[in-house]
Design an enzyme around this catalytic site. Structure first.
Site, PDB file in Angstrom:
ATOM      1  N   ASP A 177       6.159 -46.893 -68.713  1.00  0.00           N
ATOM      2  CA  ASP A 177       5.286 -46.438 -69.786  1.00  0.00           C
ATOM      3  C   ASP A 177       3.873 -46.973 -69.611  1.00  0.00           C
ATOM      4  O   ASP A 177       3.507 -47.436 -68.528  1.00  0.00           O
ATOM      5  CB  ASP A 177       5.865 -46.826 -71.149  1.00  0.00           C
ATOM      6  CG  ASP A 177       5.731 -45.697 -72.150  1.00  0.00           C
ATOM      7  OD1 ASP A 177       4.605 -45.459 -72.605  1.00  0.00           O
ATOM      8  OD2 ASP A 177       6.744 -45.047 -72.475  1.00  0.00           O
ATOM      9  N   HIS A 217       2.096 -47.155 -76.592  1.00  0.00           N
ATOM     10  CA  HIS A 217       3.094 -46.086 -76.467  1.00  0.00           C
ATOM     11  C   HIS A 217       4.445 -46.629 -76.021  1.00  0.00           C
ATOM     12  O   HIS A 217       5.495 -46.251 -76.559  1.00  0.00           O
ATOM     13  CB  HIS A 217       2.578 -45.048 -75.468  1.00  0.00           C
ATOM     14  CG  HIS A 217       3.409 -43.815 -75.368  1.00  0.00           C
ATOM     15  ND1 HIS A 217       4.429 -43.664 -74.443  1.00  0.00           N
ATOM     16  CD2 HIS A 217       3.390 -42.654 -76.069  1.00  0.00           C
ATOM     17  CE1 HIS A 217       4.980 -42.470 -74.573  1.00  0.00           C
ATOM     18  NE2 HIS A 217       4.368 -41.838 -75.557  1.00  0.00           N
ATOM     19  N   SER A 395       8.361 -37.893 -76.011  1.00  0.00           N
ATOM     20  CA  SER A 395       8.276 -39.311 -75.661  1.00  0.00           C
ATOM     21  C   SER A 395       9.350 -40.122 -76.362  1.00  0.00           C
ATOM     22  O   SER A 395       9.714 -41.203 -75.890  1.00  0.00           O
ATOM     23  CB  SER A 395       6.906 -39.874 -76.058  1.00  0.00           C
ATOM     24  OG  SER A 395       5.912 -39.422 -75.179  1.00  0.00           O
TER      25      SER A 395
END
Length: 536
Positions: A177, A217, A395
């Protein structure tokens, strides 16, 4: 006229000296014999054990790139080495077009491919032709207070595996990520540290081990698998172990990120990782010459896609988000979601309807994509400060699904990576009629577990034990009239049945046993058979 000529010369000089990204591929691996004789020089013991369990042999892909080749490229005029891949036997380099092209004169260089597709010779890629929940009763060993995360777990029947105490134990997940700030300080991740479940990681853009930095994220993504706040959020694999890899540089979009991605995949392999989650995708780059047209999304063009396709041959299940382009003009899955031999994950709503932002399939060569779906609209996640909130995107459907893959695999640890992928696909509600929006649909992990246990071979040369699952009567059949002892244990390890087998075919009544999963042991002379049995 002289002014125009000067301008053209300057323009030509600018074009030929402009920095390009490319991959240089090598012809061979001259150190192969040494590494084959010293496997711990390239893989950890856990990685070797994973190969042994799945009957996977070491091969040339495992051999590192020859250091002599790397050094010559590093010392070449105007060349910067950005990343490397032993699986693809290539270096990601940066330099002028002329300096990169000059490398083809080296005898050990097989070819050079530029990230700028227009600079490469036209290739014809091989195109393949493809034709396009049962909820059982089980003994409840654990209950979790999922809070708002209940829907994203229950739609996959993940809570049923959790109730049987399958929560990812013994499986390792690598998360690729953009960063993981707050993971080392926020309350939802404390349980991971208390139980030593964070094994480490690496920051590829910065080339260091500072993983609790950069973009948030990855923190949100990890929370859907490993997060734990009683009554608010329970991840799909709360007891799996984790490596955290930063491969994304959000400051810009450049294909070097694909090379970081493949580097991380190879590192994950060497560390013995079982499942990889990547909530990243590549389609459009800052330099549009590097971007991928839909016609190139066939699993064979993207550098990351080609790396991902090799993972299953090493015993790894790659779980990759489909992308969030469903509402755009170009709606299709990105790189490396187009890879073969992986699970590409689309997004659905809380009612299992297609989420309109989720990228669609098929891959350009006609394979079903996405493979399966999980909740990605208003998924429950943790922020960097530990606040439980919601967020949208494949995601999040991807890690929710990846955690369930690890949890499922922890229940049947002897499956191969390819078998895990197939059981997950076959359990989905659209398996018989896949479409371009949800692929095979939403998986049912209890059904996948039932199918995995029922199709496992329970045969020895001397005995067969069937049916599995079993309702009332179990048959134990001996081919040579071999006598033995059959013992049955519940999930707590308590012996619930023990009988002597004295005939060629003997029936055992199981009416009085509760529904659930049991462990059995059959011993006869020098032979022993052990396995799991589902009582319906």
């Amino acid at each position: 006229m002289k002014t125009q000529l000067t301008f053209l010369c300057l323009l030509f000089s600018f074009i030929t000296n402009a920095q390009e990204d490319a991959w240089v591929y090598f012809t061979d691996k001259p150190d192969a014999t040494y590494y084959m004789n010293n496997p711990l020089e390239m893989l950890t013991q856990r990685a070797l054990d994973r190969r042994t369990t799945q009957n996977i042999n070491l091969d040339n892909l495992d051999i590192p790139i020859a250091s002599s080749y790397m050094n010559q490229i590093k010392n070449a005029t105007g060349i910067t080495v950005m990343a490397k891949s032993k699986w693809l036997n290539a270096l990601h380099i940066r330099g002028s077009q002329a300096n990169i092209q000059a490398l083809t004169s080296l005898g050990f260089v097989d070819r050079v491919l530029f990230a700028n597709h227009s600079l490469n010779p036209i290739s014809k890629f091989f195109n393949r032709n493809y034709t396009n929940k049962d909820e059982g009763e089980n003994e409840t060993l654990a209950n979790y207070n999922y809070g708002n995360s209940s829907n994203q777990i229950q739609m996959l029947n993940g809570h049923l595996l959790h109730q049987q105490d399958f929560t990812g134990q013994g499986k390792v997940i690598a998360v690729f990520d953009a960063g993981f700030p707050g993971v080392n300080t926020a309350a939802p991740f404390q349980r991971l540290f208390d139980n030593d479940l964070i094994l480490g990681g690496y920051n590829f853009p910065d080339r260091n081990t500072d993983i609790y930095t950069r973009n948030s994220h990855g923190t949100n993504v990890l929370s859907t698998m490993g997060g734990y706040v009683d009554g608010q959020l329970v991840g799909t694999a709360p007891d799996a172990e984790y490596y955290l890899f930063i491969t994304e540089d959000v400051a810009g979009e450049n294909p070097v990120e694909e090379s970081y991605w493949v580097e991380a995949l190879e590192m994950a392999d060497s560390l013995g990782v079982d499942v990889v989650n990547s909530s990243l995708g590549y389609a459009d780059y800052d330099n549009t010459s590097y971007s991928y047209a839909y016609s190139q999304r066939n699993g064979q063009v993207g550098f990351a896609s080609r790396g991902a396709s090799l993972a299953v041959s090493k015993g790894i299940v790659c779980v990759i988000s489909a992308g969030n382009d469903g509402n755009k003009t170009e709606k299709h899955i990105s790189i490396p979601a187009d890879a073969d031999n992986i699970l590409t994950i689309g997004a659905v709503t809380s009612t299992e309807a297609y989420a309109s932002f989720s990228s669609i399939g098929p891959s350009f060569d006609g394979r079903v994509k996405p493979d399966v779906c999980a909740r990605g609209q208003a998924a429950t996640v943790s922020s960097t400060t530990g606040n439980i909130t919601t967020s949208n995107g494949t995601s999040f459907s991807s890690p929710i699904l990846a955690g369930m893959v690890a949890t499922f695999w922890s229940a049947v640890p002897n499956l191969t990576a390819a078998e895990v992928i197939q059981f997950v696909r076959e359990s989905a509600d659209q398996f018989a009629t896949p479409d371009n929006f949800k692929g095979y649909g939403v998986p049912d992990f209890q059904l996948a577990l039932n199918n995995a246990l029922s199709t496992t071979s329970f045969e020895l040369e001397i005995v067969k034990i069937y049916p599995n699952p079993v309702n009332k009567k179990l048959t134990i059949e001996s081919s040579n009239n071999a006598e033995g002892k059959f013992t049955l244990y519940n999930n707590l390890g308590m012996k619930v049945l023990e009988i002597n087998i004295t005939s060629i075919s003997q029936s055992v009544q199981l009416d009085n046993l509760s529904s659930g999963i049991y462990l059995y042991d059959f011993s006869s002379n020098n032979s022993t058979l052990q396995g799991k049995l589902i009582k319906q």
